[in-house]
Design an enzyme around this catalytic site. Structure first.
Site, mmCIF file in Angstrom:
data_model
loop_
_atom_site.group_PDB
_atom_site.id
_atom_site.type_symbol
_atom_site.label_atom_id
_atom_site.label_comp_id
_atom_site.label_asym_id
_atom_site.label_seq_id
_atom_site.Cartn_x
_atom_site.Cartn_y
_atom_site.Cartn_z
ATOM 1 N N ASP A 56 -1.124 -6.163 -0.117
ATOM 2 C CA ASP A 56 -1.234 -5.491 1.264
ATOM 3 C C ASP A 56 -2.426 -5.164 1.344
ATOM 4 O OD1 ASP A 56 -0.042 -4.616 3.328
ATOM 5 O OD2 ASP A 56 0.897 -2.875 2.334
ATOM 6 N N GLU A 116 -1.141 -5.464 8.820
ATOM 7 C CA GLU A 116 -0.334 -4.792 9.753
ATOM 8 C C GLU A 116 -0.703 -5.129 11.107
ATOM 9 O OE1 GLU A 116 0.493 -0.781 8.890
ATOM 10 O OE2 GLU A 116 1.194 -1.039 6.727
ATOM 11 N N LYS A 130 -1.227 -9.540 3.190
ATOM 12 C CA LYS A 130 -0.241 -8.946 4.470
ATOM 13 C C LYS A 130 -1.371 -8.033 5.095
ATOM 14 C CE LYS A 130 2.772 -5.623 3.950
ATOM 15 N NZ LYS A 130 2.345 -4.440 4.937
ATOM 16 N N ASP A 133 0.950 -1.190 -0.144
ATOM 17 C CA ASP A 133 -0.038 0.015 0.086
ATOM 18 C C ASP A 133 0.939 1.364 0.055
ATOM 19 O OD1 ASP A 133 0.869 0.006 2.622
ATOM 20 O OD2 ASP A 133 -1.038 0.137 3.505
ATOM 21 N N SER A 134 2.292 1.160 -0.007
ATOM 22 C CA SER A 134 3.212 2.269 -0.443
ATOM 23 C C SER A 134 2.948 2.680 -1.692
ATOM 24 C CB SER A 134 4.602 1.643 -0.423
ATOM 25 O OG SER A 134 4.636 0.589 -1.164
ATOM 26 N N GLU A 190 9.603 -3.808 10.556
ATOM 27 C CA GLU A 190 9.979 -2.666 9.606
ATOM 28 C C GLU A 190 10.579 -1.823 10.927
ATOM 29 O OE1 GLU A 190 7.458 -0.849 6.874
ATOM 30 O OE2 GLU A 190 8.354 0.957 6.973
#
Ligand code: KIV
Length: 270
Positions: A87, A119, A117, A48-49, A186
């Site tokens: 993501d 978070e 993925k 999602d960057s 991260e």
């Protein structure tokens, strides 16, 4: 492993056990996905960057499921061998297990990704288990989690004091118990990352977490010098693509203005 054999979810653990490093890069479109795949990278993450490095936004928070799926479909067409992970964007899984399962299912069905993925640490373990129960592999992501950037007070190194370091190590254990096939760590001190990776029962993939992790991931546009708004300390730039592209565009402009393009080589004769 033969370079053309498909990398599967089982190969993450196989590589951890054999001590071979796992490689992962992000992609958001077909040509980049295809290059990464052909270069032999193990896994491609449609991160999602996207929101920041492709769409020019200030954070990843506003990225939607529709945007992620649109880009993941293009990436899927370019990835033949690598393991493809989508993501899950902010608020596609945080509210409930039902939301998480429905959105993960939609992501996989519409984009063709192999896994998703999410978070977060212990607080999202029931989401991870619910998604895994329906047959979708889940990659965890702890440490600096960009979807919680407001709560974290900015893009800062995590796990610097004893209690946050212990919490991070605990989060990796919880995600392992929940069934995640691997976890991204991260932006944490390299000594903490080593301790966590050495003890973890699943592969640990680092980004800004030092060399001791079982593998490494970077945002491709950072790594090739394409996104030049800011460069995090942990990014090694292997190319200056924005410089190369800028020069090409300048030459194109000058060639048109001087009449050097199109020349005979690039023109049709009757
Ligand atoms: O969105 C992303 O690209 C990521 C990587 C930085 C791990 O989450």
């Amino acid at each position: 492993m033969k370079e053309d054999k498909k990398f599967t979810v089982l190969d993450f653990m196989r590589k951890k056990e054999s001590g071979e490093k796992i490689t992962m890069l992000t992609a958001y479109d077909y040509p980049m996905a295809s290059l990464i795949d052909r270069a032999g990278i193990d896994s491609v993450l449609v991160g999602d960057s996207l929101g920041m490095v492709v769409l020019g936004r200030e954070s990843t928070v506003s990225v939607t499921m529709d945007e992620m799926i649109h880009h993941a479909k293009a990436v899927r067409r370019g990835v033949k061998r690598a393991f493809l992970i989508g993501d899950m964007p902010f608020m596609s899984y945080q509210a409930s297990d039902e939301d998480a399962v429905r959105n993960a299912g939609r992501f996989i069905k519409e984009s063709g990704c192999d896994a998703v993925k999410i978070e977060g640490g212990r607080e999202i373990c029931s989401r991870a288990s619910a998604i895994i129960k329906v047959g979708i592999p889940v990659l965890g992501h702890v440490g600096l989690t960009p979807q919680s950037v407001s709560k974290l007070g900015g893009y800062k190194v995590q796990g610097k004091d004893e209690s946050s370091a212990a919490r991070l190590a605990g989060d990796v254990k919880h995600l392992t118990k929940a069934g995640c096939f691997a976890v991204i760590l991260e932006c944490i001190p390299k000594t903490l990352a080593k301790k966590i990776s050495d003890k973890a029962g699943i592969p640990v993939i680092g980004i800004g977490a030092g060399v001791a992790c079982d593998g490494q991931v970077l945002v491709t546009y950072d790594m090739i010098g394409y996104f030049d708004k800011f460069v995090p300390k942990f990014v090694k730039q292997y190319a200056d693509i924005s410089g190369t592209i800028f020069e090409a565009i300048r030459k194109f402009k000058l060639d048109i203005e001087s009449g050097d393009f199109p020349d005979d080589e690039h023109s049709f004769t009757p």
